[in-house]
Scaffold this active site. Structure first.
Site: not given
Length: 483
Positions: A74, A149, A173
């Protein structure tokens, strides 16, 4: 190796091919490059690949159980020297200063960080539509979103770019992107995956990092590699009794499972989501488990108010340091949602923060007592189906901090609670809408019982392995196997 052959394997399957010499890490790296070229223009899931990492892949399997498999991380600080821009213009150009300890463990187990995926800005919005990189699209229907996210990670795994990808979860997330993209998404117990070399767990204990996967065995093997405290952690969670890979070989019997389809926030649950959750309960009942409709009793408005205070205080504490380092101002560089949260945080007092943490202590005790009566809790993951891109535009003018949390509620009604209370929770791909969109169902276990959570997930998975695709879902519309 053809792309369709590559994408047919989970990480464990690829590792076995590596061990037998039937494929090399270098060849897998070429597959990743080809896969990104094939599907990323339609998805916007991968920000970049790292040429040095791909060129450095060996022609023979490396040490560790995963043998040199390339994966993606990420857009957060994970590996020293790599870009970590948080999907934000404020952090554009920032690089991680050190390795996350859990990532160093995964790397020692044979994973190679080959590139980075998109995130919502600073992980705040539950829509991966960032000011820096734009919207990430759902492989099942590119007109739909991927939640957030860790949305880029989910799209990359679902479309076959990599067998698993790193994500993080501060309110849902990992679990919500997994639900929207038809994947497995585990949020481990607080402290299971150390946040070292910073705190035990980021966001005042609410957040943890882990991986989004296609198979329970990959989830178990990855957790075996990276779990455990680091020297200097302020608290240490009790270690598992054995390996997680062993735990999933022992099918649980006669579990007491609470089924809850009552919205804690008051957000309406999509009927197809509720139906998929009830269908999952029936599946578990057919395996000999005992299902009882029940819900924990807690003060959701007080919990939500505390969440707003904690998230806002964290934003106010972290944004000025990043702004100073990058020579920018929050006012000029932050998107509307994150700026609204930052502004709210500037007004939070120390007394308000302590009161919020006390509210979390109360709800943690209440949830712990509820789960003492059950082995597992079954809920929807998200209350809604994947929404059209732009439905919850995090960068729209005029949004305030309350509006940020209004946007989060349809996705985090059932997930954020367990970031507060620390129990492990997993989203499983157990439903499809009439339009073919994935629906995730969440299982929650008592604190520290990832072994039971994974064993129950594996028991369900075994029934679905004969059908094509991840858990019998078939192949998304945008998938590397189509090329």
């Amino acid at each position: 190796m053809r792309l369709d052959e590559y994408a047919a394997h989970d990480g464990t399957g690829l590792a076995r091919l590596l061990a037998k010499g039937e494929v090399t890490p270098r060849q897998l790296g070429r597959c990743v490059e080809e896969a990104v070229a094939a599907v990323n223009p339609a998805l916007n899931a991968v920000i970049e690949l790292y040429p040095d990492a791909l060129e450095g892949l060996p022609e023979t399997a490396s040490a560790g159980p995963f043998g040199g498999i390339p994966t993606l991380t990420k857009d957060f600080p994970i590996e020293a020297g790599r870009p970590a821009e948080f999907g934000s213009r404020l952090a554009e150009g920032f690089r991680a200063g050190h390795d996350a300890v859990y990532w160093a463990r995964l790397r020692a187990g044979g994973l190679v960080n080959a590139g980075r995926t998109t995130s919502s800005e600073f992980g705040v919005p539950a829509a991966t539509e960032s000011p820096l990189y734009g919207a990430t699209r759902n492989p099942w229907n590119p007109e739909r979103g991927v939640a957030g996210s860790s949305g880029g990670a989910a799209a990359a795994v679902a479309s076959g770019i990599v067998p698993f990808a790193q994500g993080s979860d501060g309110g849902g997330s990992i679990r919500n992107p997994a639900a929207f993209c038809g994947l497995i998404g585990l949020k481990p117990s607080r402290g299971r995956v150390t946040g070292s070399p910073n705190g035990n767990a980021p966001l005042l204990g609410l957040a943890t990092a882990f991986m989004l996967t296609r198979s329970v065995r990959d989830t178990a093997a990855l957790l075996d590699l990276c779990h455990g405290p680091d020297a200097g952690d302020g608290y240490e969670i009790a270690p598992p009794a054995g390996s997680y890979l062993y735990a999933i070989t022992r099918a649980p019997k006669g579990l007491r499972i609470a089924l809850c389809t009552r919205s804690w926030s008051g957000v309406e649950i999509d009927p197809e989501v509720a139906a998929a959750t009830r269908s999952a309960a029936e599946r578990l009942a057919s395996s000999g488990h005992h299902i009882e409709e029940a819900s924990p009793d807690f003060d959701y408005p007080a919990f939500l108010h505390a969440q707003k205070v904690i998230w806002a205080a964290d934003a106010a504490a972290s944004m000025p340091a990043m702004a100073k380092r990058m020579g920018r101002t929050p006012e000029a560089a932050l998107g509307a949602s994150v700026y609204a949260l930052y502004r709210r945080g500037l007004a939070v007092s120390g007394a308000q923060l302590i009161a919020a943490l006390s509210a979390y202590d109360r709800v943690t005790r209440q949830i712990g007592r509820f789960l003492a009566r059950y082995d597992l809790l079954l809920t929807p993951t998200s209350a809604i189906l994947p929404e059209p891109i732009g439905t919850f535009d995090p960068n729209r003018a005029g949004i305030d901090a309350d509006g940020v949390f209004d946007d989060l509620a349809p996705k985090e009604t059932f997930t954020a609670l367990f970031n507060a209370t620390g129990q492990p929770a997993i989203s499983l791909p157990l439903g499809r809408s009439r339009d073919g969109l994935p629906i995730g169902v969440q299982l929650v276990a008592r604190f520290g019982r990832e072994d039971l959570l994974l064993a129950a997930a594996r028991q369900i998975e075994e029934e679905m392995e004969s059908a094509p695709g991840i858990w019998g879902q078939g192949r998304p519309a945008v998938h590397v196997g189509n090329f």
